[in-house]
Design a protein around this motif. Structure first.
Motif, PDB file in Angstrom:
ATOM      1  N   VAL A  69       0.828  -1.207   0.000  1.00 26.90           N
ATOM      2  CA  VAL A  69       0.000   0.000   0.000  1.00 26.90           C
ATOM      3  C   VAL A  69       0.863   1.257   0.000  1.00 26.90           C
ATOM      4  CG1 VAL A  69      -1.915   1.146   1.185  1.00 26.90           C
ATOM      5  CG2 VAL A  69      -1.763  -1.313   1.250  1.00 26.90           C
ATOM      6  N   ASP A  88      -7.433  -1.536   0.402  1.00 21.59           N
ATOM      7  CA  ASP A  88      -6.395  -1.076  -0.531  1.00 21.59           C
ATOM      8  C   ASP A  88      -5.448  -2.207  -0.892  1.00 21.59           C
ATOM      9  OD1 ASP A  88      -6.507   1.993  -0.893  1.00 21.59           O
ATOM     10  OD2 ASP A  88      -6.683   1.799   1.266  1.00 21.59           O
ATOM     11  N   HIS A 191      -6.233   6.432  -4.736  1.00 20.88           N
ATOM     12  CA  HIS A 191      -6.021   4.979  -4.616  1.00 20.88           C
ATOM     13  C   HIS A 191      -4.787   4.703  -3.769  1.00 20.88           C
ATOM     14  CE1 HIS A 191      -8.942   3.448  -7.980  1.00 20.88           C
ATOM     15  NE2 HIS A 191      -9.531   4.113  -7.003  1.00 20.88           N
ATOM     16  N   SER A 192      -3.752   4.037  -4.256  1.00 19.03           N
ATOM     17  CA  SER A 192      -2.631   3.678  -3.377  1.00 19.03           C
ATOM     18  C   SER A 192      -1.275   3.952  -4.001  1.00 19.03           C
ATOM     19  CB  SER A 192      -2.728   2.191  -2.980  1.00 19.03           C
ATOM     20  OG  SER A 192      -3.907   1.942  -2.257  1.00 19.03           O
ATOM     21  N   PRO A 227     -10.554   4.270   0.058  1.00 19.07           N
ATOM     22  CA  PRO A 227      -9.903   3.034  -0.385  1.00 19.07           C
ATOM     23  C   PRO A 227      -9.896   2.858  -1.902  1.00 19.07           C
ATOM     24  CG  PRO A 227     -12.071   2.548   0.501  1.00 19.07           C
ATOM     25  CD  PRO A 227     -11.823   4.005   0.772  1.00 19.07           C
ATOM     26  N   THR A 228      -8.878   2.183  -2.382  1.00 16.56           N
ATOM     27  CA  THR A 228      -8.760   1.833  -3.793  1.00 16.56           C
ATOM     28  C   THR A 228      -9.989   1.041  -4.225  1.00 16.56           C
ATOM     29  OG1 THR A 228      -6.377   1.677  -3.497  1.00 16.56           O
ATOM     30  CG2 THR A 228      -7.294   0.681  -5.497  1.00 16.56           C
TER      31      THR A 228
END
Length: 348
Positions: A69, A88, A191-192, A227-228
């Motif tokens: 992550v 994620d 996203h990450s 979160p993704t």
């Protein structure tokens, strides 16, 4: 060996085996909820088993992916908001798997920390289980490592490992050709990827994680921990409908580096920046850091988390199918002769 009354114990050295056992007991129900066809046994063995035949495969090819992550973890650690960071972790792995044409089957996690806090660890792993359940992927094992002296001040690290499969000959990319259409699926924010940059920009802004977000509701920390997105079920439905030639998960390298990974030699992606509106989080990052557009496009997903390369004749029906699964679909552009990504227009 001489038996002493005051001998040093493992717990006194900083490793609490009882806490680890308590964690396993707490997360077993969450892992159980991720069971799917092919799952064998439960947590606690020396290895995890999975039955490909029971999962419905005849002549499968396995696909594996591993990821983490990144420094988004620091925001979760600093804010104490660890409930979605596991989502994620799963998304970064399973979204990569579907780009190969594979159905994610099972997932293993690695959680390392200096001092195991059972409640915190359980919340993280329950987030992993949530991501697995939403992706049809079984959480069949993992490792919790308590390593005093390696991690300090509540720090922890996460890594994920996913395995999927497709029937032989069904791999992607396959059949990408000039004139194919690029369909983009909306992201859920940053996203990450790019969080070392994000954290630097927040530092430049003078804001802290508890400050009201300048680009959305809630606090800045909450906004940046969105979160993704998980694209597995909807993308698999599109693949099975036919007409999908390739997929690109927009991760590190942004829109500039990822789509060319599915292009055959001599072909390029033409992307129309007028096709969608740049989400506020990216506009704020770019303006706060005086970021050049080229750097923005090479660093972040800019609002597009997954790109499907599809036959032109199939684009309308696939768009409708994806929308029926709750997706916001953008017709981004097309495949042309050339190399890399060619941008047209400008962000709205």
């Amino acid at each position: 060996m001489t038996k002493g009354q005051n001998g040093l114990t493992y717990a006194e050295a900083g490793v609490d085996i009882d806490a680890g056992n308590a964690l396993v007991d707490r997360i077993k129900p969450a892992a159980k909820r991720t069971d799917r066809k092919g799952t064998m046994g439960g947590l606690g063995g020396f290895g995890a088993l999975f039955d490909l035949k029971a999962a419905g495969f005849t002549d499968p090819v396995l696909v594996a992916a591993t990821d983490g992550v990144g420094t988004k973890l620091k925001i979760a650690i600093d804010t104490g908001n660890v409930d979605t960071i596991g989502v994620d972790l799963v998304a970064m792995c399973v979204n990569d798997l579907v780009c190969q044409g594979a159905e994610p089957l099972f997932f293993l996690d690695y959680f390392a920390t200096g001092k195991l806090v059972v409640d915190q660890a359980a919340r993280i792993i329950e987030g992993i289980a949530k991501g697995c359940a939403e992706s049809g992927c079984a959480l069949i094992g993992g490792e919790t490592a308590e390593m005093p002296g390696m991690y300090h001040g509540g720090d922890f690290d996460l890594a994920g490992f996913a395995v999927g499969a497709m029937e032989r000959g069904q791999h992607l990319p396959q059949g990408v050709a000039k004139g194919d259409v690029l369909l983009g699926l909306a992201s859920n924010g940053v996203h990450s990827n790019g969080y070392s940059f994000v954290r630097k920009v927040v530092e430049m802004s003078g804001l802290d994680w508890a400050a009201p977000s300048p680009f959305s509701d809630g606090t800045l920390g909450q906004a940046l921990l969105a979160p993704t997105r998980l694209y597995v079920r909807q993308v698999l439905a599109a693949i099975r409908a036919g007409g999908v030639h390739g997929l690109a998960h927009i991760t590190g390298g942004g829109l500039t580096e990822n789509p060319p990974r599915v292009m055959p030699e001599g072909l390029a992606c033409e992307i129309d920046l007028d096709a969608w509106t740049l989400p506020p989080v990216f506009r704020w990052l770019a303006e706060t850091a005086s970021m050049a557009e080229a750097e923005l496009l090479k660093t972040f997903n800019c609002g597009i988390g997954m790109i499907l390369v599809v036959a032109e004749s199939a684009a309308p029906s696939l768009s409708r199918l994806l929308e029926s699964h709750g997706e916001s679909v953008v017709r981004l552009g097309r495949v042309i002769t050339g190399e890399g990504v060619v941008y047209k227009g400008q962000f709205q």
